[in-house]
Scaffold this active site. Structure first.
Site, short mmCIF file in Angstrom:
data_model
loop_
_atom_site.label_atom_id
_atom_site.label_comp_id
_atom_site.label_asym_id
_atom_site.label_seq_id
_atom_site.Cartn_x
_atom_site.Cartn_y
_atom_site.Cartn_z
N ARG A 173 6.54 0.54 2.74
CA ARG A 173 5.78 1.65 1.78
C ARG A 173 5.53 2.86 2.54
O ARG A 173 5.11 3.06 3.67
CB ARG A 173 4.72 0.79 1.45
CG ARG A 173 3.64 1.93 0.74
CD ARG A 173 2.73 1.07 -0.25
NE ARG A 173 1.81 0.32 0.51
CZ ARG A 173 0.83 -0.41 0.04
NH1 ARG A 173 0.84 -0.50 -1.49
NH2 ARG A 173 -0.09 -1.03 0.63
N LYS A 225 0.53 -2.57 -7.46
CA LYS A 225 -0.27 -2.38 -8.55
C LYS A 225 -0.67 -0.63 -8.58
O LYS A 225 -0.76 -0.24 -9.67
CB LYS A 225 -1.68 -3.03 -8.52
CG LYS A 225 -2.45 -2.63 -7.11
CD LYS A 225 -3.77 -3.32 -7.02
CE LYS A 225 -4.45 -3.43 -5.64
NZ LYS A 225 -4.64 -2.16 -5.11
N ARG A 227 0.80 4.34 5.59
CA ARG A 227 -0.57 3.97 5.75
C ARG A 227 -0.98 3.27 7.04
O ARG A 227 -0.13 2.49 7.48
CB ARG A 227 -1.09 3.16 4.58
CG ARG A 227 -1.73 3.89 3.40
CD ARG A 227 -1.96 3.35 2.19
NE ARG A 227 -2.55 1.94 2.45
CZ ARG A 227 -3.07 1.26 1.12
NH1 ARG A 227 -2.60 1.59 0.04
NH2 ARG A 227 -3.49 0.03 1.56
N ARG A 284 -5.39 -8.62 5.50
CA ARG A 284 -5.60 -8.33 4.05
C ARG A 284 -5.40 -9.51 2.92
O ARG A 284 -5.88 -9.68 2.21
CB ARG A 284 -5.25 -7.07 3.48
CG ARG A 284 -5.77 -5.78 4.39
CD ARG A 284 -4.80 -4.66 4.28
NE ARG A 284 -4.38 -4.18 3.07
CZ ARG A 284 -3.37 -3.28 2.93
NH1 ARG A 284 -2.23 -3.31 3.91
NH2 ARG A 284 -3.13 -2.88 1.49
N ARG A 298 -13.09 -6.60 -6.04
CA ARG A 298 -12.17 -7.51 -5.10
C ARG A 298 -12.72 -8.78 -4.66
O ARG A 298 -12.22 -9.65 -4.12
CB ARG A 298 -11.89 -6.74 -3.81
CG ARG A 298 -10.47 -5.85 -3.58
CD ARG A 298 -10.83 -5.37 -2.21
NE ARG A 298 -9.51 -4.94 -1.57
CZ ARG A 298 -8.80 -3.67 -2.01
NH1 ARG A 298 -9.08 -2.91 -2.78
NH2 ARG A 298 -7.72 -3.35 -1.20
P1 AMP Z 1 -6.10 -0.34 -1.26
O1 AMP Z 1 -5.56 0.77 -1.43
O2 AMP Z 1 -6.87 -0.83 -2.56
O3 AMP Z 1 -5.33 -1.36 -0.57
O4 AMP Z 1 -7.70 -0.30 -0.34
C1 AMP Z 1 -7.43 0.20 0.96
C2 AMP Z 1 -8.52 -0.36 1.64
O5 AMP Z 1 -9.75 0.27 1.16
C3 AMP Z 1 -8.83 -1.92 1.59
O6 AMP Z 1 -8.04 -2.59 2.67
C4 AMP Z 1 -10.29 -1.89 2.16
O7 AMP Z 1 -10.72 -1.56 3.23
C5 AMP Z 1 -10.72 -0.65 1.36
N1 AMP Z 1 -11.28 -1.04 0.04
C6 AMP Z 1 -10.71 -0.82 -1.23
N2 AMP Z 1 -11.30 -1.25 -2.40
C7 AMP Z 1 -12.31 -1.60 -2.09
C8 AMP Z 1 -13.60 -2.52 -2.64
N3 AMP Z 1 -13.52 -2.73 -3.98
N4 AMP Z 1 -14.38 -3.15 -1.76
C9 AMP Z 1 -14.22 -2.95 -0.52
N5 AMP Z 1 -13.43 -2.10 0.05
C10 AMP Z 1 -12.40 -1.65 -0.45
#
Ligand code: AMP
Length: 220
Positions: free
Chosen positions: A128, A14, A163, A174, A89
């Site tokens: 990644r 995404k 990451r 996740r 989410r």
């Molecule tokens: P992402 O880069 O979108 O995979 O997000 C990385 C991490 O950020 C996630 O595993 C969560 O710990 C946190 N995070 C991102 N978006 C949200 C959200 N909408 N609500 C809560 N935690 C979030």
């Protein structure tokens, strides 16, 4: 105002697709993950809390996320539209997002659901790499997105990093969270008639074409 949202399991591409959309349509990319990763570097109580939550693969508290999103969407650059990525989410977040949009006088635009097999995702997670300078995303396990020189960004020469939540254990965490909490929002947006299914098992270009056809109205 054109709002574009992605719903996808971790590592489904995404971020890559969001980048292609913002480049073509010249709109900002609002990623809660990026905002939270920046905050996790801050030397504060909030910074430590966010760092700990991100490393464990859990979700950051809703009140914190809502405030960050609303403050970001208020900025002028969002008035012409934006790509929102990583949010909402959960169903609670989707309902609150509706209220935020209403307060800001924005409407819900298109919601893209990237469908993809779990074993494909696991392979992507371990491969990644992200540029610490320009945030370009690569995958060392994929022919069409690996960097020319390992550990170096093709675009800017920056160092590529992995990451700390891109390991198999955090991925499983996740993914489980995604299935449990995110799938109800798929139904929610489906009922609103704004959800589009995208086949994410294809190449980057083919996935983008499916998305772009809908944004531009060809595939609607
Ligand atoms: P992402 O880069 O979108 O995979 O997000 C990385 C991490 O950020 C996630 O595993 C969560 O710990 C946190 N995070 C991102 N978006 C949200 C959200 N909408 N609500 C809560 N935690 C979030």
């Amino acid at each position: 105002m054109k709002s574009i949202m992605f719903i996808a399991p971790p590592a489904a591409g995404k971020g890559t697709q969001a980048d292609l959309v913002i480049e073509k349509y010249n709109i900002p990319h609002i990623s809660t993950g990026d905002i939270l990763r920046d905050i996790s570097k801050e030397d504060s109580e909030l910074g430590s809390y966010v760092l700990e939550t991100l490393s464990s693969g859990g979700l950051v508290k809703d009140e914190i996320t809502y405030q960050l999103i609303e403050n970001r969407l208020k900025k002028d650059d969002c008035k012409k539209g934006f790509v929102i990525d990583g949010f909402p989410r959960t169903l609670d977040q989707a309902i609150e997002y509706g209220k935020i949009l209403e307060r800001l006088n924005y409407s819900i635009g298109e919601v893209f659901l990237i469908d993809i097999d779990k074993d494909v995702l696991e392979k992507r997670v371990t491969g990644r790499r992200i540029c610490e300078n320009c945030k370009a995303i690569y995958n060392i396990n994929s022919e069409d997105s690996k960097p020319q020189i390992e550990s170096t960004c093709d675009e800017c020469g920056g160092r590529l990093y992995q990451r700390n939540d891109d390991n198999v254990e955090a991925f499983n965490n996740r993914y489980e969270l995604y299935e449990k909490k995110t799938e109800p929002i798929i139904k929610y947006y489906e009922e609103k008639g704004v959800l589009y299914h995208i086949d994410g098992n294809k190449s980057i270009d083919e996935v983008f074409k499916q998305i772009d056809d809908i944004i531009s109205g060809v595939g609607k």
